[in-house]
Design a protein around this motif. Structure first.
Motif, mmCIF file in Angstrom:
data_model
loop_
_atom_site.group_PDB
_atom_site.id
_atom_site.type_symbol
_atom_site.label_atom_id
_atom_site.label_comp_id
_atom_site.label_asym_id
_atom_site.label_seq_id
_atom_site.Cartn_x
_atom_site.Cartn_y
_atom_site.Cartn_z
ATOM 1 N N THR A 38 6.170 1.836 -8.286
ATOM 2 C CA THR A 38 5.961 2.936 -7.365
ATOM 3 C C THR A 38 7.077 2.936 -6.336
ATOM 4 O OG1 THR A 38 4.339 3.972 -5.886
ATOM 5 C CG2 THR A 38 4.502 1.579 -5.804
ATOM 6 N N GLU A 39 7.132 3.963 -5.532
ATOM 7 C CA GLU A 39 8.048 3.994 -4.398
ATOM 8 C C GLU A 39 7.215 4.095 -3.138
ATOM 9 O OE1 GLU A 39 11.012 7.020 -4.656
ATOM 10 O OE2 GLU A 39 12.100 5.958 -6.222
ATOM 11 N N VAL A 40 7.473 3.204 -2.202
ATOM 12 C CA VAL A 40 6.728 3.171 -0.951
ATOM 13 C C VAL A 40 7.726 3.282 0.191
ATOM 14 C CG1 VAL A 40 5.140 1.832 0.484
ATOM 15 C CG2 VAL A 40 4.974 1.703 -1.999
ATOM 16 N N LEU A 41 7.652 4.349 0.948
ATOM 17 C CA LEU A 41 8.438 4.616 2.147
ATOM 18 C C LEU A 41 9.919 4.890 1.906
ATOM 19 C CD1 LEU A 41 6.898 2.078 4.695
ATOM 20 C CD2 LEU A 41 6.389 4.497 4.453
ATOM 21 N N PHE A 42 10.580 4.161 1.014
ATOM 22 C CA PHE A 42 12.008 4.324 0.800
ATOM 23 C C PHE A 42 12.287 4.492 -0.685
ATOM 24 C CE2 PHE A 42 11.392 1.461 4.436
ATOM 25 C CZ PHE A 42 11.919 2.253 5.442
ATOM 26 N N SER A 56 5.688 -5.256 -0.365
ATOM 27 C CA SER A 56 5.331 -3.948 0.197
ATOM 28 C C SER A 56 3.857 -3.907 0.600
ATOM 29 C CB SER A 56 5.663 -2.822 -0.785
ATOM 30 O OG SER A 56 4.807 -2.840 -1.908
ATOM 31 N N LEU A 57 2.997 -4.557 -0.163
ATOM 32 C CA LEU A 57 1.581 -4.633 0.212
ATOM 33 C C LEU A 57 1.420 -5.382 1.533
ATOM 34 C CD1 LEU A 57 -0.076 -5.473 -3.238
ATOM 35 C CD2 LEU A 57 -0.036 -3.254 -2.079
ATOM 36 N N ILE A 58 2.140 -6.490 1.678
ATOM 37 C CA ILE A 58 2.063 -7.286 2.909
ATOM 38 C C ILE A 58 2.599 -6.486 4.093
ATOM 39 C CG2 ILE A 58 2.995 -9.332 4.068
ATOM 40 C CD1 ILE A 58 2.905 -10.704 1.260
ATOM 41 N N VAL A 59 3.707 -5.780 3.900
ATOM 42 C CA VAL A 59 4.306 -4.996 4.989
ATOM 43 C C VAL A 59 3.343 -3.906 5.453
ATOM 44 C CG1 VAL A 59 6.141 -3.336 5.508
ATOM 45 C CG2 VAL A 59 6.704 -5.509 4.431
ATOM 46 N N VAL A 60 2.723 -3.186 4.524
ATOM 47 C CA VAL A 60 1.784 -2.125 4.902
ATOM 48 C C VAL A 60 0.578 -2.727 5.627
ATOM 49 C CG1 VAL A 60 0.215 -0.360 3.991
ATOM 50 C CG2 VAL A 60 2.553 -0.516 3.125
ATOM 51 N N PHE A 61 0.076 -3.867 5.152
ATOM 52 C CA PHE A 61 -1.047 -4.535 5.800
ATOM 53 C C PHE A 61 -0.704 -4.914 7.235
ATOM 54 C CE2 PHE A 61 -3.455 -8.336 6.939
ATOM 55 C CZ PHE A 61 -4.762 -7.946 6.665
ATOM 56 N N VAL A 62 0.471 -5.537 7.429
ATOM 57 C CA VAL A 62 0.886 -5.982 8.764
ATOM 58 C C VAL A 62 1.093 -4.786 9.696
ATOM 59 C CG1 VAL A 62 2.765 -7.117 10.029
ATOM 60 C CG2 VAL A 62 1.807 -8.191 7.988
ATOM 61 N N LEU A 106 2.436 7.628 5.386
ATOM 62 C CA LEU A 106 3.421 7.928 4.352
ATOM 63 C C LEU A 106 3.343 6.936 3.197
ATOM 64 C CD1 LEU A 106 6.471 8.936 6.547
ATOM 65 C CD2 LEU A 106 5.116 10.427 5.062
ATOM 66 N N ALA A 107 3.061 5.680 3.502
ATOM 67 C CA ALA A 107 2.905 4.686 2.438
ATOM 68 C C ALA A 107 1.704 5.026 1.564
ATOM 69 C CB ALA A 107 2.762 3.292 3.035
ATOM 70 N N ILE A 115 -1.714 0.097 -2.366
ATOM 71 C CA ILE A 115 -1.234 0.417 -1.019
ATOM 72 C C ILE A 115 -2.375 0.974 -0.179
ATOM 73 C CG2 ILE A 115 0.309 1.937 0.286
ATOM 74 C CD1 ILE A 115 1.824 -0.322 -1.021
ATOM 75 N N PHE A 116 -3.178 1.856 -0.755
ATOM 76 C CA PHE A 116 -4.318 2.425 -0.033
ATOM 77 C C PHE A 116 -5.291 1.338 0.398
ATOM 78 C CE2 PHE A 116 -8.657 4.160 -0.145
ATOM 79 C CZ PHE A 116 -8.547 5.076 0.893
ATOM 80 N N ILE A 117 -5.597 0.420 -0.509
ATOM 81 C CA ILE A 117 -6.569 -0.637 -0.202
ATOM 82 C C ILE A 117 -6.045 -1.561 0.898
ATOM 83 C CG2 ILE A 117 -7.654 -2.721 -1.138
ATOM 84 C CD1 ILE A 117 -8.073 -1.115 -3.740
ATOM 85 N N VAL A 118 -4.762 -1.965 0.824
ATOM 86 C CA VAL A 118 -4.255 -2.867 1.865
ATOM 87 C C VAL A 118 -4.112 -2.141 3.203
ATOM 88 C CG1 VAL A 118 -3.125 -4.457 0.277
ATOM 89 C CG2 VAL A 118 -1.804 -2.620 1.305
ATOM 90 N N ALA A 119 -3.855 -0.838 3.192
ATOM 91 C CA ALA A 119 -3.802 -0.089 4.455
ATOM 92 C C ALA A 119 -5.183 -0.080 5.112
ATOM 93 C CB ALA A 119 -3.303 1.337 4.216
#
Length: 155
Positions: A38-42, A56-62, A106-107, A115-119
């Motif tokens: 997938t593409e996330v943010l960039f 990317s999952l960790i970054v979105v969570f943080v 956006l993520a 990504i949705f779940i970690v957000a």
């Protein structure tokens, strides 16, 4: 509007570009999907690597946790000071918090289920740590004693 000549109209420009140059074709998910490609943010991030997807999952969570921390921060709520300098700091932190919120949004718009779940988990953990009463000590004015205090004069 002349409805009789609508069949002569060319297709929209984006679909024309995709028809003339198949290399320019970009697929974008419009429903939730599961997978690490997938593409996330960039553009190009996280790519096809499992390690980068986990990052990317960790970054979105943080980012979601930091957003909640800022939302419940006493600095942002303006506790204690009414000076112009503190108002400018509050405004800057508020703007930063909203920017982080939009990054998470956006993520999530990548429509990747992970990504949705970690957000959502990041927002939940952030609220649990900083917004809920779970880890807070009640202040003296909010304490409610279930047992009435013993009076020293009566036996």
């Amino acid at each position: 509007m002349d409805h009789d000549n609508m069949h002569n109209l060319p297709p929209p420009s984006s679909s024309m570009a995709n028809q003339t140059n198949p290399d320019m074709m970009m697929t974008m998910h419009m429903t939730f999907f599961w997978g690490k490609n997938t593409e996330v943010l960039f553009s190009g991030w996280p790519g096809t690597s499992s390690g980068m997807y986990a990052l990317s999952l960790i970054v979105v969570f943080v980012i979601a946790v930091i957003t909640e921390w800022l939302a419940h921060s006493p600095i942002l709520r303006g506790v204690g000071s009414t000076s112009r300098a503190s108002g400018i700091v509050q405004t800057a932190l508020y703007t930063f918090r909203i920017g982080l919120s939009y990054l998470v949004m956006l993520a999530v718009m990548s429509f990747n289920g992970g990504i949705f779940i970690v957000a959502m988990a990041g927002f939940a953990v952030g609220f649990l740590l900083f917004g809920s009463t779970t880890f807070k000590k009640p202040s003296d004015d909010q304490k409610t004693d279930k047992i009435p205090p013993l009076s020293s004069g009566s036996v």
